[in-house]
Design an enzyme around this catalytic site. Structure first.
Site, mmCIF file in Angstrom:
data_model
loop_
_atom_site.group_PDB
_atom_site.id
_atom_site.type_symbol
_atom_site.label_atom_id
_atom_site.label_comp_id
_atom_site.label_asym_id
_atom_site.label_seq_id
_atom_site.Cartn_x
_atom_site.Cartn_y
_atom_site.Cartn_z
ATOM 1 N N ASN A 144 -2.851 -0.254 3.411
ATOM 2 C CA ASN A 144 -1.801 -0.451 2.419
ATOM 3 C C ASN A 144 -0.853 -1.568 2.835
ATOM 4 O O ASN A 144 -0.462 -2.406 2.020
ATOM 5 C CB ASN A 144 -1.047 0.863 2.202
ATOM 6 C CG ASN A 144 -1.886 1.884 1.467
ATOM 7 O OD1 ASN A 144 -2.000 1.861 0.252
ATOM 8 N ND2 ASN A 144 -2.525 2.776 2.216
ATOM 9 N N ALA A 196 -7.518 5.430 11.181
ATOM 10 C CA ALA A 196 -8.871 5.839 11.545
ATOM 11 C C ALA A 196 -9.398 5.136 12.792
ATOM 12 O O ALA A 196 -10.013 5.765 13.654
ATOM 13 C CB ALA A 196 -9.814 5.606 10.362
ATOM 14 N N GLU A 242 -4.808 3.379 -1.067
ATOM 15 C CA GLU A 242 -4.435 4.445 -1.996
ATOM 16 C C GLU A 242 -3.114 4.176 -2.705
ATOM 17 O O GLU A 242 -2.893 4.607 -3.838
ATOM 18 C CB GLU A 242 -4.346 5.779 -1.236
ATOM 19 C CG GLU A 242 -5.671 6.297 -0.700
ATOM 20 C CD GLU A 242 -6.407 7.164 -1.692
ATOM 21 O OE1 GLU A 242 -6.154 7.034 -2.908
ATOM 22 O OE2 GLU A 242 -7.251 7.961 -1.252
ATOM 23 N N ARG A 283 -23.238 8.271 1.003
ATOM 24 C CA ARG A 283 -23.808 7.887 -0.292
ATOM 25 C C ARG A 283 -25.053 7.030 -0.116
ATOM 26 O O ARG A 283 -25.972 7.095 -0.919
ATOM 27 C CB ARG A 283 -22.771 7.123 -1.117
ATOM 28 C CG ARG A 283 -21.644 7.972 -1.659
ATOM 29 C CD ARG A 283 -20.731 7.202 -2.590
ATOM 30 N NE ARG A 283 -20.019 6.139 -1.888
ATOM 31 C CZ ARG A 283 -20.241 4.852 -2.079
ATOM 32 N NH1 ARG A 283 -21.167 4.445 -2.931
ATOM 33 N NH2 ARG A 283 -19.557 3.938 -1.413
ATOM 34 N N GLY A 299 -0.201 13.192 8.554
ATOM 35 C CA GLY A 299 0.271 12.689 9.834
ATOM 36 C C GLY A 299 -0.223 11.278 10.094
ATOM 37 O O GLY A 299 -0.927 10.689 9.271
ATOM 38 N N ASP A 318 3.838 9.698 9.800
ATOM 39 C CA ASP A 318 2.853 8.964 9.003
ATOM 40 C C ASP A 318 3.449 7.666 8.469
ATOM 41 O O ASP A 318 2.796 6.621 8.418
ATOM 42 C CB ASP A 318 2.388 9.848 7.845
ATOM 43 C CG ASP A 318 1.016 9.455 7.320
ATOM 44 O OD1 ASP A 318 0.430 8.495 7.831
ATOM 45 O OD2 ASP A 318 0.532 10.133 6.397
ATOM 46 N N THR A 368 1.891 3.898 9.219
ATOM 47 C CA THR A 368 1.320 3.166 8.095
ATOM 48 C C THR A 368 2.110 1.912 7.740
ATOM 49 O O THR A 368 1.542 0.927 7.278
ATOM 50 C CB THR A 368 1.223 4.088 6.862
ATOM 51 O OG1 THR A 368 0.622 5.318 7.246
ATOM 52 C CG2 THR A 368 0.382 3.465 5.777
ATOM 53 N N LYS A 386 3.852 7.754 1.462
ATOM 54 C CA LYS A 386 3.992 6.783 2.551
ATOM 55 C C LYS A 386 3.134 5.548 2.286
ATOM 56 O O LYS A 386 3.471 4.439 2.725
ATOM 57 C CB LYS A 386 3.646 7.414 3.895
ATOM 58 C CG LYS A 386 2.239 8.012 3.990
ATOM 59 C CD LYS A 386 1.201 7.050 4.505
ATOM 60 C CE LYS A 386 -0.172 7.700 4.505
ATOM 61 N NZ LYS A 386 -1.207 6.845 5.113
#
Length: 333
Positions: A255, A139, A281, A33, A135, A243, A247, A190
């Site tokens: 999260n 990052a 998210e 962007r 999965g 996942d 997470t 998740k």
């Protein structure tokens, strides 16, 4: 054969996945962007999202038309709640017949659609062309080339196999699965369980509590996925358990970190500001997952508690007590 691949979105996961594709030998173009992000990517870095990570050669632009010109495969790397808005702008530019890969993990507010359904609807894309990535995909670890595996959920198996060929590296191992529903519900929900684990960690609870939330969270996710038509075995694999473990346990999880901030007394707005533009998210997916559960007549106690903490001002410690105070029942119910 390598392919010309366009990644639409230059956040942490979009950049890390673009790196995977470039490392696998493909010609990669990234749409950013902001001009400064595009310039940094072209020079081999993305300090705002992945500091200290050296990126392979890739092209970066700020114009969607330039990014999509000649693309043989398109990757959507934008948050789930902004997918529809972005697709409205990109719809007329997307090449016909190419596979569309979704990195987003969420359930759209209002419509309660999974990301592949949003893409099909807003982008006028045939569902058979869409591939959902799920999965354990933290990052920063992927960008650091730490070994991981993912699953590509696609109705059309041959498209998933082709993407598998284009993205396999020494550190990144992709699997395929035709259960798109299971892959997407696992990936979306998740995040909600990770918020709960973050809250529990922030309140000072230990491994027993986290393990309980992960296990009961998996049961909750599986109930919902099966009610929507998924194969329960999918949720015992990378898109579900894999996942979920990553997470819920890693401090790199946005999260989980968001949940610890809520437990410390921060408001949702304060925690979002501290995230410096990174999207958790689960903050929105907790509401859509809860509503999807109600529509499907599925009990979603953890999603309900997280929703009330995030959006109704419920006190985190009281919510933990509420979960523990639920009626006793057999484990498999």
């Amino acid at each position: 054969m390598p392919s010309r691949i366009t990644v639409l979105g230059a956040g942490s996961w979009g950049t890390a996945y673009a790196k995977v594709l470039a490392d696998a030998g493909n010609e990669v173009t990234v749409l950013a962007r902001r001009t400064e992000v595009a310039e940094a990517l072209s020079a081999g870095s993305n300090p705002g999202y992945l500091p200290d990570v050296a990126l392979p050669r890739m092209r970066a632009v700020t114009e969607p038309g330039a990014a999509l010109d000649g693309a043989e495969l398109v990757v959507l790397a934008v948050p789930s709640q902004s997918l529809r808005e972005n697709l409205a702008a990109w719809r007329g530019l997307l090449p016909p017949d190419v596979s569309i890969v979704s990195l987003a993990k969420g359930i759209e507010l209002g419509t309660l659609q999974r990301c592949s359904e949003v893409i099909a609807d807003a982008g006028a894309i045939e569902p058979e062309r869409i591939i959902a990535v799920s999965g354990p995909n933290l990052a920063r670890e992927v960008a650091a080339e730490q070994p991981t595996a993912v699953v590509y959920g696609a109705r059309e198996h041959e498209r998933a196999v082709r993407l598998q060929e284009l993205s396999k590296t020494a550190y990144f191992r992709p699997y395929t699965n035709q259960d798109v529903i299971g892959c997407e519900i696992g990936g979306a929900c998740k995040n909600v369980i990770a918020l709960a684990c973050g809250i529990a960690t922030g309140l000072g609870f230990g491994a027993n509590t986290t393990a309980t939330l992960v296990t009961r969270g998996l049961a909750e996710i599986t109930r919902l996925a099966v009610a929507l038509g998924a194969d329960p075995m999918t949720l015992s694999g990378l898109a579900g358990l894999g996942d979920l473990v990553a997470t819920c346990s890693s401090p790199l999880s946005r999260n989980r970190t968001f949940g610890t901030r809520l437990a410390a007394g921060e408001t949702v707005a304060m925690a979002q500001k501290a995230a410096h533009g990174q999207v958790a998210e689960g903050v929105k997916s907790c509401s859509s997952a809860r509503e999807l559960g109600r529509r499907s007549h599925v009990d979603m106690p953890i999603a309900d508690v997280v929703h009330r903490v995030c959006h109704e001002g419920a006190v985190p410690r009281a919510m933990v007590a509420e979960l523990l105070g639920r009626e006793a029942k057999p484990e498999r119910d």
